[in-house]
Design an enzyme around this catalytic site. Structure first.
Site, short mmCIF file in Angstrom:
data_model
loop_
_atom_site.label_atom_id
_atom_site.label_comp_id
_atom_site.label_asym_id
_atom_site.label_seq_id
_atom_site.Cartn_x
_atom_site.Cartn_y
_atom_site.Cartn_z
N HIS A 187 -15.86 -18.33 -61.90
CA HIS A 187 -17.10 -17.84 -60.95
C HIS A 187 -17.59 -19.23 -60.01
CE1 HIS A 187 -18.80 -19.43 -64.75
NE2 HIS A 187 -19.93 -19.55 -64.04
N ARG A 242 -33.33 -22.97 -55.04
CA ARG A 242 -33.33 -22.11 -56.28
C ARG A 242 -33.02 -22.86 -57.62
NH1 ARG A 242 -27.57 -19.51 -57.43
NH2 ARG A 242 -28.26 -17.84 -59.24
#
Length: 737
Positions: free
Chosen positions: A718, A728
């Site tokens: 990923h 974030r």
């Protein structure tokens, strides 16, 4: 010559007494069982306190006829607890017996009242009395007082207690009358010594036909006999049993230092609480607030005496009490500078509903005892203050009706039972050790665990309690109740209340809340509550775990946006915010460099801009969080896999266009990984997310407080998708590496 000359002077009245006694045929003239209405209980009470009312209630329960002497008179009989005295009782009885002296069929039972309860009725008393075949029966004692030099003068007793106790005796009225006619001393002389000298005189003992209740069949003096007596439940009744003599005494006397034991027995006797019917007195003399037009005025005393976790929630819960705010006034003592900001936020909110708020801050430099005296006096000096409700900051009142429940019980002092979660630690003691500290009563565990439910008279309560305002202005009208010798303030209050004869009750009739632990509360962090997962796990969960977490197991709300990628709620908004704040407060972000001294080998192949939990001292908390809250989810979604709940790498990652906007494709060094979103896409940042390349599956709208859980090495390659603007934050753990 002198001795011989004295004998006739002494013998003449004795012969007259013997002649008088011979002329009475009470025993012979009273064949069969004596009717219950021929028993009269006489006691002396110059005032009415809680002990007196308990005595009268027990007498009423068994339908005794009671005559109270000395009501409204000044007590001049000395301090019976600490010195000789009590002669006033004999004088009053002597005067009263003039009315009954000629009633040969009347039986008189004289007893103390402040520290006595009846455990049986008149029929039982009279039956046991008649079996003695004596005209007067005194309570017996294993201790000799007040003059130990008289021991040798007592008749030898082979089985049973040898010495007289004047706290209770029973006899035919003419004999009792003639006995007390012997009294010619002062009110502050000793009644015990008077009766003792009568009993040890062989001629008088014979003339009055006196014996002692050697085996405690009628009277049980507790002093010196605490190891003899137990509580007995049988056939729906509660009794005190003397295990030495296998007897069930009728009048239980908590003489001397045994009043606390009597209070314990009084919680059950006479049938105040039974195993079959529970609490019989809980709804007696109560108040129904729903019928009251004007709610009683309450002073709410709030005490913050040490740094306390979860304080804002404690304060907010006070505002959720189901009680008219216009009937409340606040007294707040805050000893800690650390909590001043919390107090300010609370007061700004509370002042819109509560008109009177008094704050005593750390600048006053008051001791805890001084502050508590001041808070109590705040109510005492206000004639309109009906109740004083004291609450310490370590009490979490989760039941909004707590205050109403306590008021409606209508006790002078009453506390709600609160305990530490999962522990036997509570805000009351059921007994005291000889030095006045904690001792566990027989019923303590049952009360704490709710196996016995009721209202319990206890020697010590703390942390949260309600006191009637009229009690503060009568029995407890002295200001300095929290200072006594070297005792802690709470112990001083309880000691003073006990000495004043004011009963303190604990109620476990409802779930009221719990106690939190203030031990090991480290205030060196920005958000210190985050470290409380061990000390206060329930409060930690309520504050930091998502409200929908339980639905994972009850409503199957776990989502699977990509193959074997599970998505579920885990953190509250507050948890996310505080974790981010803590990391930014620490501020030592790694910068996303390959060389990293924090990890084994010093090299990170796929670096992130992060701070490890270990760096801020959160590692143990985080691993416990994984074991408590992540592991159960793992078992649900990865059936058959049992995680160890261990992770070497636990960290918060910071993504921003200026520092690190994305993360290249990689496998995690874990059996499985959790990835918790700590802020909101669209509000705090744009872009971001995670793409699982093997499945060509992306999750671009992570939810704040929700976690991904996916396999680590081998299957789930990923990458972190680019953040376009904003910042974030995610929390990551590589579990079971």
């Amino acid at each position: 010559m002198g001795d011989r000359g004295a004998r006739p002077g002494r013998l003449m009245p004795m012969l007259a007494l013997l002649s008088w006694a011979a002329g009475l045929g009470v025993a012979e003239e009273t064949p069969g069982r004596i009717p219950a209405d021929k028993l009269l209980v006489i006691t002396v009470a110059t005032k009415e306190n809680d002990g007196f009312h308990r005595f009268m209630n027990s007498a009423k329960y068994f339908n005794y006829t009671v005559k109270v002497l000395g009501q409204g008179q000044e007590w001049r009989g000395g301090d019976g607890m600490n010195s000789i005295g009590g002669g006033q009782k004999v004088r009053l009885l002597k005067e009263a017996m003039e009315h009954y002296a000629s009633q040969e069929d009347l039986v008189i039972l004289f007893t103390e009242c402040f520290d006595v309860v009846f455990a049986g009725g008149p029929e039982e008393v009279l039956k046991k009395f008649q079996k003695t075949n004596h005209k007067i029966v005194f309570a017996a004692d294993g201790l000799l007082w007040p003059d130990k030099r008289l021991a040798d003068k007592y008749p030898v007793v082979h089985i049973g207690k040898r010495y007289l106790n004047s706290g209770g005796f029973i006899g035919y009225a003419p004999y009792i009358s003639r006995l007390v006619q012997q009294w010619n001393l002062q009110d502050n002389d000793d009644d015990q010594l008077f009766y003792t000298k009568v009993y040890i005189d062989p001629l008088k003992r014979e003339a009055f036909n006196i014996t002692l209740d050697h085996k405690c069949k009628i009277f049980q003096a507790l002093n010196g006999a605490t190891d003899e007596v137990v509580l007995k439940f049988e056939n729906g009744k509660s009794r005190v049993k003397n295990t030495f003599y296998e007897t069930l005494p009728v009048a239980i006397n908590g003489n001397g230092p045994t009043k606390i034991l009597l209070n314990y027995f009084g919680n059950y006797v006479p049938n105040s609480w039974t195993q079959e019917n529970g609490c019989a007195l809980c709804d007696v003399d109560t108040i129904d607030l729903s019928t009251v037009d004007v709610p009683p005025k309450v002073t709410l005393g709030v005490f913050i005496e040490q740094p306390t976790p979860f304080l804002p929630r404690f304060l907010n819960l006070l505002l959720t009490l189901d009680y008219p705010k216009e009937a409340l006034q606040l007294f707040i003592h805050n000893k800690e500078v650390y909590h001043e900001k919390d107090i300010k936020v609370f007061v700004d909110k509370a002042k819109h509903d509560i008109s009177s708020i008094k704050i005593v801050g750390p600048e006053e430099n008051l001791s805890q005892a001084e502050a508590r005296n001041m808070g109590m006096d705040f109510c005492r000096q206000d004639e309109k203050c009906d109740y004083y409700f004291s609450v310490d900051a370590d009490v979490v009142l989760t039941n909004p009706r707590t205050l109403k429940f306590l008021i409606e019980q209508n006790r002078k002092i009453i506390a709600p039972l609160v305990t530490r979660h999962g522990k036997l630690w509570s805000n009351f003691w059921g007994a005291l050790s000889p030095d006045g500290y904690y001792a566990r009563s027989e019923d303590y565990v049952d009360i704490v665990q709710g196996n016995r439910v009721g209202i319990w008279n206890v020697p010590y309560m703390a942390n949260v309690y309600l006191i009637q305002g009229k009690t503060l202005r009568s029995e407890m009208n002295e200001r300095n109740y929290f200072v006594r010798d070297k005792l802690d303030p709470d112990m001083a209050l309880c000691r003073n209340a006990r000495d004043m004869g004011v009963f303190m009750y604990i109620s476990n009739r409802h779930e009221f809340g719990r106690l939190i632990s203030t031990a090991n509360y480290n205030t060196s962090h920005l958000n210190n509550d985050f470290w409380q997962i061990f000390e206060n796990p329930v409060d930690w969960k309520e504050k930091y775990i998502n409200r929908d977490y339980s639905k994972i197991f009850t409503e199957n709300i776990v989502e699977q946006p990509c193959p074997d990628v599970f998505w579920f709620p885990i953190f509250s908004e507050r948890a996310c915010d505080e974790l981010v704040e803590e990391m930014e407060h620490y501020g030592k972000w790694s910068g996303g460099k390959h060389h990293d001294s924090r990890i084994s080998g010093g090299y990170e192949n796929v670096p992130t801009d992060d701070i490890h939990m270990k760096q801020i001292g959160l590692e143990n908390v985080w691993l416990h969080f994984i074991r408590e809250f992540i592991a159960p989810v793992t078992l649900k979604v990865f059936a058959g896999y049992y995680t160890k709940g261990f992770a070497l790498l636990n960290f918060v990652v910071k993504y921003s266009p200026e520092r690190q906007r994305s993360l290249r494709p990689h496998h995690d060094a874990s059996t499985f990984t959790i990835n918790i979103a700590l802020n909101n896409v669209g509000e705090d940042f744009q872009g971001g997310g995670c793409k699982f390349l093997r499945y060509n599956c992306s999750i671009e709208s992570p939810r704040k407080g929700w976690s991904f859980m996916h396999p680590g090495r081998l299957t789930h390659l990923h990458e972190g998708l680019p953040v376009k603007n904003g910042t974030r934050y995610i929390a990551v753990s590589f579990i079971d590496p």
